[in-house]
Design an enzyme around this catalytic site. Structure first.
Site, PDB file in Angstrom:
ATOM      1  N   TYR A   3       0.821  -1.215   0.000  1.00 24.06           N
ATOM      2  CA  TYR A   3       0.000   0.000   0.000  1.00 24.06           C
ATOM      3  C   TYR A   3       0.852   1.261   0.000  1.00 24.06           C
ATOM      4  O   TYR A   3       0.737   2.093   0.903  1.00 24.06           O
ATOM      5  CB  TYR A   3      -0.967  -0.008   1.195  1.00 24.06           C
ATOM      6  CG  TYR A   3      -2.127  -0.948   0.959  1.00 24.06           C
ATOM      7  CD1 TYR A   3      -3.202  -0.547   0.175  1.00 24.06           C
ATOM      8  CD2 TYR A   3      -2.122  -2.233   1.479  1.00 24.06           C
ATOM      9  CE1 TYR A   3      -4.255  -1.419  -0.069  1.00 24.06           C
ATOM     10  CE2 TYR A   3      -3.176  -3.106   1.230  1.00 24.06           C
ATOM     11  CZ  TYR A   3      -4.242  -2.684   0.450  1.00 24.06           C
ATOM     12  OH  TYR A   3      -5.283  -3.523   0.198  1.00 24.06           O
ATOM     13  N   TYR A  24     -11.899  -7.365   6.946  1.00 24.90           N
ATOM     14  CA  TYR A  24     -10.760  -7.417   6.021  1.00 24.90           C
ATOM     15  C   TYR A  24     -10.452  -8.884   5.735  1.00 24.90           C
ATOM     16  O   TYR A  24     -10.273  -9.678   6.663  1.00 24.90           O
ATOM     17  CB  TYR A  24      -9.520  -6.722   6.589  1.00 24.90           C
ATOM     18  CG  TYR A  24      -8.348  -6.849   5.638  1.00 24.90           C
ATOM     19  CD1 TYR A  24      -8.256  -6.044   4.502  1.00 24.90           C
ATOM     20  CD2 TYR A  24      -7.367  -7.819   5.833  1.00 24.90           C
ATOM     21  CE1 TYR A  24      -7.217  -6.194   3.593  1.00 24.90           C
ATOM     22  CE2 TYR A  24      -6.321  -7.976   4.931  1.00 24.90           C
ATOM     23  CZ  TYR A  24      -6.250  -7.161   3.815  1.00 24.90           C
ATOM     24  OH  TYR A  24      -5.229  -7.325   2.918  1.00 24.90           O
ATOM     25  N   ASP A  27     -12.728 -16.510   9.033  1.00 26.26           N
ATOM     26  CA  ASP A  27     -11.376 -16.128   8.623  1.00 26.26           C
ATOM     27  C   ASP A  27     -10.551 -15.928   9.900  1.00 26.26           C
ATOM     28  O   ASP A  27     -10.631 -14.885  10.543  1.00 26.26           O
ATOM     29  CB  ASP A  27     -11.470 -14.843   7.787  1.00 26.26           C
ATOM     30  CG  ASP A  27     -10.109 -14.318   7.360  1.00 26.26           C
ATOM     31  OD1 ASP A  27      -9.086 -14.794   7.897  1.00 26.26           O
ATOM     32  OD2 ASP A  27     -10.074 -13.416   6.516  1.00 26.26           O
ATOM     33  N   LYS A  66      -1.000 -16.338   8.327  1.00 22.75           N
ATOM     34  CA  LYS A  66      -0.179 -15.492   9.188  1.00 22.75           C
ATOM     35  C   LYS A  66       0.689 -16.256  10.195  1.00 22.75           C
ATOM     36  O   LYS A  66       1.776 -16.675   9.838  1.00 22.75           O
ATOM     37  CB  LYS A  66      -1.055 -14.437   9.849  1.00 22.75           C
ATOM     38  CG  LYS A  66      -1.557 -13.419   8.821  1.00 22.75           C
ATOM     39  CD  LYS A  66      -1.892 -12.058   9.384  1.00 22.75           C
ATOM     40  CE  LYS A  66      -1.930 -11.018   8.284  1.00 22.75           C
ATOM     41  NZ  LYS A  66      -3.269 -10.569   7.917  1.00 22.75           N
TER      42      LYS A  66
HETATM   43  C1  LIG Z   1      -3.860 -10.612   6.578  1.00 23.69           C
HETATM   44  C2  LIG Z   1      -5.223 -11.123   6.435  1.00 23.69           C
HETATM   45  C3  LIG Z   1      -5.666 -11.700   5.231  1.00 23.69           C
HETATM   46  C4  LIG Z   1      -4.809 -11.757   3.996  1.00 23.69           C
HETATM   47  O1  LIG Z   1      -3.672 -12.536   4.151  1.00 23.69           O
HETATM   48  P1  LIG Z   1      -2.424 -12.336   3.159  1.00 23.69           P
HETATM   49  O2  LIG Z   1      -1.454 -13.380   3.585  1.00 23.69           O
HETATM   50  O3  LIG Z   1      -1.934 -10.931   3.358  1.00 23.69           O
HETATM   51  O4  LIG Z   1      -2.920 -12.552   1.769  1.00 23.69           O
HETATM   52  C5  LIG Z   1      -6.960 -12.197   5.206  1.00 23.69           C
HETATM   53  N1  LIG Z   1      -7.768 -12.133   6.281  1.00 23.69           N
HETATM   54  C6  LIG Z   1      -7.370 -11.590   7.444  1.00 23.69           C
HETATM   55  C7  LIG Z   1      -8.304 -11.581   8.618  1.00 23.69           C
HETATM   56  C8  LIG Z   1      -6.093 -11.051   7.570  1.00 23.69           C
HETATM   57  O5  LIG Z   1      -5.716 -10.484   8.720  1.00 23.69           O
END
Ligand SMILES: *Cc1c(COP(=O)(O)O)cnc(C)c1O
Length: 428
Positions: free
Chosen positions: A16, A144, A245, A274
């Site tokens: 970004y 997100y 997620d 992550k």
């Molecule tokens: C960081 C994140 C993503 C995206 O993961 P990337 O490895 O950056 O593609 C998706 N969902 C959540 C909740 C996140 O924190």
């Protein structure tokens, strides 16, 4: 400026960011434990865990060794028609530590892709069941889920920064984010809009997708566990799948191994990423139930339509196996509680600042929400000068330190945040 920093500025994009931006980028020489060492010799206490990932700290001997051992065997091999022990062991571990009915694991190379995979699973599931009109998703604002197109389509339309692409994004259903905060009850009125949308559009909606309990990059909000419980019930009632997620929240960050445990519920599809590898390698996974996997596999075209080139990379799987073992063998709950207490105590002074709107803490996540967006041009160097690595966005100054951070470093970190945040006020 040394030569390669100039080359960075001339040729390299950062997340970004604008090419050739005059915002500072700091050159890192190495990182060890909870400290990032800059090229110029300065050491910064890491408040970000490199965006939720580095839970055991940098350069951990156990994860290093796991990767080195795997490197001697093979760093990569294609996953089509071949398999390997690191991937199978990791799938077994993930199945064991996630909610009971999640039994089938699809590996991918980043969080965003694992979200794409989750969305495709939901659509293929309903297609296989003869309900092909269920191709859309319902989510809450301030979410997100990543930067690829499918993931973008379920990010907050405003804070998601993706407005530019709105014309080419699939149209999804959005309802307001829950107002009931973590620890609070939630009422039927909190869920009215959600329920109404499901009621009206259940034949178009394949799944609800949410970040459980903690909304991360879309606003760092912590919402009621009861809300999540009701969402689970409503998904069942209206015949819609639930995708959680857990990419940011997974592996202990919120105080539970997975945030859905706060609500005692299980999703139909779950994304992790992550901290999966302890921040060592890029790897993510999408888990689902036997029933969903079977339905997809028995439907037309008889296979799941996805297959990343670097699927289940063995080095990444080896890192993940070592990281999960380290986590489970540690007193991670005790550590998270200590960090939570240190954040509560350490960030409390920020509450008294008139330009601070809110201070909230959950598990190893601390958030100082300002009334106005911070000026990155001044605040980023101020943090570096204070000896800490903190990377705010918008109005949010937030911390998610590695779990191995001790009290004295936590104290230095929160003291630096209070100081820098207080100074914003006096300068303006
Ligand atoms: C960081 C994140 C993503 C995206 O993961 P990337 O490895 O950056 O593609 C998706 N969902 C959540 C909740 C996140 O924190």
């Amino acid at each position: 400026m040394n030569d390669w920093l100039k080359t960075d500025c001339d040729h390299v994009w950062h997340p970004y960011s604008a090419m050739g931006s005059d915002l500072p980028v700091y050159a890192v020489e190495s990182a060890q434990g909870v400290r990032i060492r800059l090229q110029d010799g300065r050491e910064l206490i890491d408040g970000m865990a490199s965006w939720w990932c580095v839970i055991h700290g940098y350069n951990h001997p156990v994860i290093n060794r796991a990767i080195e051992t795997q490197l001697q065997k093979m760093s990569h091999v294609m996953f089509g028609g071949l398999t390997h022990e690191p991937a199978v062991t990791l799938a077994e571990k993930l199945v064991a530590i996630t909610p009971e009915f999640l039994q089938c694991v699809f590996f991918s190379d980043s969080g965003s892709v694992s979200v794409e995979v989750a969305l495709k699973m939901a659509v293929q599931y309903w297609h296989a069941k003869g309900q092909a009109s269920k191709q859309h998703f319902l989510t809450i604002r301030h979410g997100y889920h990543g930067d690829t197109f499918g993931a973008m389509s379920v990010c907050d339309p405003v804070t998601g920064m993706h407005g530019l692409f709105s014309g080419m994004l699939p149209k999804q259903f959005f309802v307001n984010a829950p107002r009931c905060k973590f620890g609070e009850a939630c009422t039927e009125s909190d869920l009215a809009e959600f329920k109404q949308t499901l009621h009206q559009h259940q034949n178009e909606i394949a799944a609800v997708i949410l970040e459980p309990i903690v909304q991360g990059a879309g606003g760092m909000r912590f919402y009621s566990a009861e809300y999540l419980q009701r969402v689970r019930q409503l998904c069942d009632e209206f015949n819609v799948l639930l995708i959680l997620d857990e990419i940011a929240t997974g592996f202990g960050r919120s105080g539970k191994l997975f945030a859905c445990e706060h609500a005692n519920i299980a999703p139909d599809i779950m994304c992790v990423g992550k901290a999966l590898t302890g921040g060592y390698m890029t790897l993510a996974a999408t888990l689902t139930t036997r029933q969903i996997a079977q339905t997809i596999s028995e439907g037309n075209p008889g296979v799941f339509m996805h297959g990343p080139t670097f699927m289940a990379n063995p080095l990444a799987c080896a890192a993940a196996n070592a990281s999960i073992d380290l986590l489970l063998q540690s007193d991670w709950q005790g550590k998270i509680q200590c960090i939570q207490q240190a954040l509560i105590n350490g960030l409390a002074p920020c509450k008294d600042l008139t330009h601070v709107n809110d201070v909230r803490i959950l598990g190893a996540i601390g958030v100082v929400e300002m009334r106005h967006p911070v000026d990155m041009r001044t605040i980023q160097p101020a943090f570096v000068e204070a000896g800490v690595w903190v990377r705010p966005f918008g109005k949010l100054v937030y911390l998610m330190p590695p779990f191995v951070m001790h009290d004295d470093d936590l104290h230095k970190l929160t003291t630096a945040v209070c100081k820098v945040v207080a100074n914003i006020n006096t300068k303006k």
